[in-house]
Design a protein around this motif. Structure first.
Motif, PDB file in Angstrom:
ATOM      1  N   PHE A  82       0.831  -1.207   0.000  1.00 29.11           N
ATOM      2  CA  PHE A  82       0.000   0.000   0.000  1.00 29.11           C
ATOM      3  C   PHE A  82       0.868   1.260   0.000  1.00 29.11           C
ATOM      4  O   PHE A  82       0.634   2.190  -0.760  1.00 29.11           O
ATOM      5  CB  PHE A  82      -0.929   0.004   1.226  1.00 29.11           C
ATOM      6  CG  PHE A  82      -1.711   1.266   1.408  1.00 29.11           C
ATOM      7  CD1 PHE A  82      -2.877   1.498   0.687  1.00 29.11           C
ATOM      8  CD2 PHE A  82      -1.286   2.251   2.290  1.00 29.11           C
ATOM      9  CE1 PHE A  82      -3.605   2.661   0.846  1.00 29.11           C
ATOM     10  CE2 PHE A  82      -1.997   3.423   2.461  1.00 29.11           C
ATOM     11  CZ  PHE A  82      -3.165   3.637   1.731  1.00 29.11           C
TER      12      PHE A  82
ATOM     13  N   THR B 157       2.626   1.553  -3.426  1.00 31.18           N
ATOM     14  CA  THR B 157       1.700   1.925  -4.504  1.00 31.18           C
ATOM     15  C   THR B 157       1.364   3.419  -4.451  1.00 31.18           C
ATOM     16  O   THR B 157       1.240   4.086  -5.489  1.00 31.18           O
ATOM     17  CB  THR B 157       0.406   1.090  -4.428  1.00 31.18           C
ATOM     18  OG1 THR B 157       0.756  -0.288  -4.508  1.00 31.18           O
ATOM     19  CG2 THR B 157      -0.547   1.470  -5.540  1.00 31.18           C
ATOM     20  N   ASN B 158       1.195   3.933  -3.237  1.00 32.68           N
ATOM     21  CA  ASN B 158       0.842   5.352  -3.069  1.00 32.68           C
ATOM     22  C   ASN B 158       2.075   6.254  -2.965  1.00 32.68           C
ATOM     23  O   ASN B 158       1.947   7.438  -2.638  1.00 32.68           O
ATOM     24  CB  ASN B 158      -0.037   5.520  -1.840  1.00 32.68           C
ATOM     25  CG  ASN B 158      -1.426   4.947  -2.035  1.00 32.68           C
ATOM     26  OD1 ASN B 158      -2.316   5.584  -2.590  1.00 32.68           O
ATOM     27  ND2 ASN B 158      -1.614   3.702  -1.591  1.00 32.68           N
ATOM     28  N   LYS B 159       3.238   5.652  -3.220  1.00 29.35           N
ATOM     29  CA  LYS B 159       4.502   6.401  -3.257  1.00 29.35           C
ATOM     30  C   LYS B 159       4.801   7.102  -1.935  1.00 29.35           C
ATOM     31  O   LYS B 159       5.304   8.221  -1.897  1.00 29.35           O
ATOM     32  CB  LYS B 159       4.487   7.425  -4.392  1.00 29.35           C
ATOM     33  CG  LYS B 159       4.364   6.766  -5.773  1.00 29.35           C
ATOM     34  CD  LYS B 159       4.390   7.801  -6.892  1.00 29.35           C
ATOM     35  CE  LYS B 159       4.289   7.106  -8.257  1.00 29.35           C
ATOM     36  NZ  LYS B 159       4.314   8.089  -9.362  1.00 29.35           N
ATOM     37  N   PHE B 160       4.457   6.408  -0.836  1.00 25.11           N
ATOM     38  CA  PHE B 160       4.808   6.919   0.489  1.00 25.11           C
ATOM     39  C   PHE B 160       6.195   6.439   0.902  1.00 25.11           C
ATOM     40  O   PHE B 160       6.742   6.916   1.892  1.00 25.11           O
ATOM     41  CB  PHE B 160       3.781   6.464   1.527  1.00 25.11           C
ATOM     42  CG  PHE B 160       2.416   7.091   1.336  1.00 25.11           C
ATOM     43  CD1 PHE B 160       2.296   8.424   0.974  1.00 25.11           C
ATOM     44  CD2 PHE B 160       1.271   6.344   1.509  1.00 25.11           C
ATOM     45  CE1 PHE B 160       1.056   9.005   0.809  1.00 25.11           C
ATOM     46  CE2 PHE B 160       0.015   6.925   1.337  1.00 25.11           C
ATOM     47  CZ  PHE B 160      -0.091   8.274   0.985  1.00 25.11           C
TER      48      PHE B 160
END
Length: 263
Positions: A256, A259-262
């Motif tokens: 997650f 995917t969200n580039k955190f």
């Protein structure tokens, strides 16, 4: 000493805030509002100076009819008088125009010490104190975390990220204080009742004797900035719940975040 606190009436951050559909300006008349929290520190500073010597504190505000509540709060805290500048032509004014209106009112009040908060909770620009000092031709000591007034000398401690510095100036001057300067007092019952009898003057632009050229600098049509479009914030959506019944939770969490580039 004549102390004037410039206080702003702002929309309540905990209530519904919106823009006017006609011109995309902040709706100040149709929403719940109050004295800007950051200006309460300015009122407290003025009252502390008053209590330490011989001074009179006036609360000055510019705004629509509801802005009288900002003056009332200052009076309940302990200020002696209030001035409310209200005029339909003021609507839409930016910081430049606001500094012009305030400087004219302050000159009329013959203020020795002008006190501002560090900014307003609706705009957050923090430029008006410097603009007012320039228009009045007065020195400015700004963003004070600690304020000391000794006779004609005003001294502040300004705290930065890596160091603190001490700045001082001689009255008359413009002062602004940060939210670290003090702890604003709550109005007492006695203060609330006493505020009802304190004088409050209402001035229009005509009372400030602005020249035709200066009047042309006030209002939305003369503002240097314009909100061209407003979009409502999207409604909140349900969050993602990661379960770890089979030991795969850590992997799901990493996926997650990736995917969200955190990460």
């Amino acid at each position: 000493m004549k102390i004037v606190v410039c206080a702003k009436f702002v929309p309540d951050a905990t209530a519904d805030r919106r823009f006017r559909s006609e011109d995309n300006t902040v709706d100040r008349a149709g929403v719940d509002g109050l004295l800007s929290e950051l200006d309460e520190y300015a009122v407290e500073t003025a009252l502390t100076v008053k209590e330490a010597g011989d001074a009179e504190v006036t609360v000055l505000t510019v705004g629509p009819e509801q802005a009288a509540d900002a003056v009332k709060k200052g009076l309940q805290m302990g200020a002696d008088a209030g001035v409310h500048v209200i005029d339909d032509a003021i609507h839409g004014s930016d910081a430049v125009a606001t500094s012009l209106i305030l400087s004219k009112a302050l000159a009329k009040l013959e203020a020795d010490l002008v006190v501002f908060g560090m900014g307003s909770t609706d705009g957050g620009m923090g430029v008006v104190p410097a603009m007012v000092s320039e228009r009045l031709g007065l020195p400015a000591v700004t963003l004070g975390s600690e304020v000391t007034v000794d006779g004609q000398t005003v001294r502040i401690r300004r705290d930065g990220d890596t160091a603190s510095e001490t700045i001082e100036g001689t009255l008359p001057l413009v002062l602004s204080v940060s939210d670290q300067a003090n702890e604003p007092r709550y109005p007492s019952f006695k203060g609330i009742m006493a505020a009802k009898k304190k004088p409050v003057e209402t001035w229009s632009l005509a009372d400030l004797e602005l020249t035709p050229d200066q009047l042309g600098q006030v209002g939305g049509s003369s503002a240097w900035t314009e909100v061209v479009e407003v979009t409502a914030r999207p409604a909140r959506t349900a969050g993602t719940i990661v379960t770890d019944e089979d030991g795969s939770g850590a992997g799901q969490l990493v996926e997650f975040l990736s995917t969200n580039k955190f990460l």
